[in-house]
Structures are given as C-alpha cells and as structure tokens.
Design a protein around this motif. Structure first.
Motif, PDB file in Angstrom:
ATOM      1  N   VAL A 202       0.869  -1.181   0.000  1.00 45.60           N
ATOM      2  CA  VAL A 202       0.000   0.000   0.000  1.00 45.60           C
ATOM      3  C   VAL A 202       0.901   1.224   0.000  1.00 45.60           C
ATOM      4  CG1 VAL A 202      -1.948  -1.094   1.197  1.00 45.60           C
ATOM      5  CG2 VAL A 202      -0.135   0.001   2.525  1.00 45.60           C
ATOM      6  N   ARG A 203       0.298   2.371  -0.245  1.00 46.32           N
ATOM      7  CA  ARG A 203       1.080   3.602  -0.195  1.00 46.32           C
ATOM      8  C   ARG A 203       0.231   4.720   0.380  1.00 46.32           C
ATOM      9  NH1 ARG A 203       0.202   7.115  -4.660  1.00 46.32           N
ATOM     10  NH2 ARG A 203      -1.257   6.238  -6.143  1.00 46.32           N
ATOM     11  N   PHE A 204       0.923   5.650   1.057  1.00 44.09           N
ATOM     12  CA  PHE A 204       0.242   6.842   1.524  1.00 44.09           C
ATOM     13  C   PHE A 204      -0.045   7.731   0.315  1.00 44.09           C
ATOM     14  CE2 PHE A 204       2.418   5.789   5.581  1.00 44.09           C
ATOM     15  CZ  PHE A 204       1.294   5.762   6.392  1.00 44.09           C
ATOM     16  N   LEU A 205      -1.127   8.470   0.410  1.00 43.41           N
ATOM     17  CA  LEU A 205      -1.582   9.349  -0.651  1.00 43.41           C
ATOM     18  C   LEU A 205      -2.202  10.577   0.004  1.00 43.41           C
ATOM     19  CD1 LEU A 205      -2.844   9.337  -3.819  1.00 43.41           C
ATOM     20  CD2 LEU A 205      -4.880   8.812  -2.516  1.00 43.41           C
ATOM     21  N   ILE A 206      -2.084  11.714  -0.652  1.00 44.79           N
ATOM     22  CA  ILE A 206      -2.734  12.932  -0.161  1.00 44.79           C
ATOM     23  C   ILE A 206      -3.970  13.212  -0.992  1.00 44.79           C
ATOM     24  CG2 ILE A 206      -2.544  15.468  -0.065  1.00 44.79           C
ATOM     25  CD1 ILE A 206      -1.196  14.147   2.278  1.00 44.79           C
ATOM     26  N   ARG A 207      -5.072  13.361  -0.311  1.00 43.74           N
ATOM     27  CA  ARG A 207      -6.297  13.877  -0.921  1.00 43.74           C
ATOM     28  C   ARG A 207      -6.405  15.313  -0.410  1.00 43.74           C
ATOM     29  NH1 ARG A 207      -8.589   9.425  -3.047  1.00 43.74           N
ATOM     30  NH2 ARG A 207      -8.270   7.440  -1.994  1.00 43.74           N
ATOM     31  N   SER A 208      -7.216  16.110  -1.036  1.00 47.69           N
ATOM     32  CA  SER A 208      -7.292  17.493  -0.564  1.00 47.69           C
ATOM     33  C   SER A 208      -8.648  18.104  -0.868  1.00 47.69           C
ATOM     34  CB  SER A 208      -6.195  18.333  -1.230  1.00 47.69           C
ATOM     35  OG  SER A 208      -6.384  18.367  -2.622  1.00 47.69           O
ATOM     36  N   ARG A 209      -8.887  19.201  -0.189  1.00 48.34           N
ATOM     37  CA  ARG A 209     -10.059  20.028  -0.474  1.00 48.34           C
ATOM     38  C   ARG A 209      -9.666  21.470  -0.212  1.00 48.34           C
ATOM     39  NH1 ARG A 209     -12.920  22.516   3.406  1.00 48.34           N
ATOM     40  NH2 ARG A 209     -12.398  22.001   5.538  1.00 48.34           N
ATOM     41  N   VAL A 210     -10.244  22.375  -0.962  1.00 48.51           N
ATOM     42  CA  VAL A 210      -9.961  23.798  -0.790  1.00 48.51           C
ATOM     43  C   VAL A 210     -10.752  24.300   0.408  1.00 48.51           C
ATOM     44  CG1 VAL A 210     -10.145  26.076  -1.874  1.00 48.51           C
ATOM     45  CG2 VAL A 210      -9.510  24.089  -3.245  1.00 48.51           C
ATOM     46  N   PHE A 211     -10.097  25.068   1.267  1.00 45.98           N
ATOM     47  CA  PHE A 211     -10.774  25.659   2.415  1.00 45.98           C
ATOM     48  C   PHE A 211     -11.857  26.637   1.945  1.00 45.98           C
ATOM     49  CE2 PHE A 211      -6.596  24.936   4.674  1.00 45.98           C
ATOM     50  CZ  PHE A 211      -7.087  23.990   5.563  1.00 45.98           C
ATOM     51  N   THR A 212     -12.892  26.776   2.742  1.00 49.22           N
ATOM     52  CA  THR A 212     -13.925  27.772   2.472  1.00 49.22           C
ATOM     53  C   THR A 212     -13.370  29.155   2.812  1.00 49.22           C
ATOM     54  OG1 THR A 212     -14.848  27.740   4.713  1.00 49.22           O
ATOM     55  CG2 THR A 212     -15.738  26.113   3.130  1.00 49.22           C
ATOM     56  N   GLY A 213     -14.066  30.188   2.388  1.00 51.41           N
ATOM     57  CA  GLY A 213     -13.664  31.552   2.713  1.00 51.41           C
ATOM     58  C   GLY A 213     -13.582  31.793   4.213  1.00 51.41           C
ATOM     59  N   GLU A 214     -14.548  31.262   4.960  1.00 50.64           N
ATOM     60  CA  GLU A 214     -14.534  31.416   6.428  1.00 50.64           C
ATOM     61  C   GLU A 214     -13.337  30.707   7.037  1.00 50.64           C
ATOM     62  OE1 GLU A 214     -18.279  29.928   7.806  1.00 50.64           O
ATOM     63  OE2 GLU A 214     -19.310  31.821   7.439  1.00 50.64           O
TER      64      GLU A 214
END
Length: 128
Positions: A105-117
């Motif tokens: 297995v391998r580590f992976l980065i998922r992401s999401r953009v922060f909201t304005g707040e």
C-alpha cells in the motif's frame, strides 16, 4: 456581533492511514512525515522513522497526526496553503524511501480547498 470561526486542521488522516501508521510504528518506532515536493518519488507523503529525515529552516510543521509530525517545505506550502490535506492509503507500491513501500500500500494525499470562512480563520490565527 463578532462571529469567531475556529481554524480548521491543515492536515487530517483517514482511519486507513491511522491503521497503517500504527502498524509501521510497531515495526519502526515513532514516525514522521514530509510531503514530498516532487523529486524522486513524485509528490507523495513520505513516512520515515522519527528523525531519519532532516528537516530544515525551510520546512514547516503543519500538523501532528497521532504523534507523528507532518512537514512540508515552505515554497510548496505557498501553493497548498489554501487546501486541507488528508492523509490516506491506497493499494499499490509507494515511494522507495517511504516506510510503507514494502507493505503493498502507499500513503496518498487527498485534498479540499478551504472555504472563505476557514481561510479567514487560518489568517487570523497566523497559520497562512
């Protein structure tokens, strides 16, 4: 009236990542992560025994995940600072320098953009 928003975590981990971290820690002792900037192993989160990767003045501590510090270089952080990183695990061979490389297995980065707040809260806390 002032509304205060708590700054979100800049790095989170999934339960699968926590389980792999626990397994690796049992074999290798305390862990640390460095988000690779794209050299030898692409841009993968690299997992090392604590202290085996020398961090420098140009590295930023973004989080501590279950006791494991998670670093990123300052120039790379400038690109990712508006994004929450989520450490996850997927099947496949990881980077040859990262501890999970022989685990299938391998580590992976998922992401999401922060909201304005969330960005405002991070700025007010001096985190971006």
């Amino acid at each position: 009236m002032t509304i205060t928003t708590t700054a979100p975590a800049q790095v989170l981990r999934t339960e699968a990542a926590a389980a792999l971290m626990q397994s690796l820690e049992a074999k290798h002792g305390p862990l640390m992560f460095h988000q690779s900037g794209g050299c030898c192993d692409g841009s993968s989160p690299m997992c090392f025994p604590l202290g085996d990767f020398l961090v420098g003045d140009n590295d930023i501590l973004l989080a501590t995940l279950d006791g494991a510090p998670f670093y990123m270089s300052r120039p790379q952080f400038e690109y990712w600072k508006h994004t929450q990183l989520i450490l996850d695990v997927v099947p496949g061979r990881g980077g040859m320098f990262s501890l999970e490389g022989s685990e299938g297995v391998r580590f992976l980065i998922r992401s999401r953009v922060f909201t304005g707040e969330e960005i405002a809260a991070l700025r007010s806390g001096g985190r971006i």
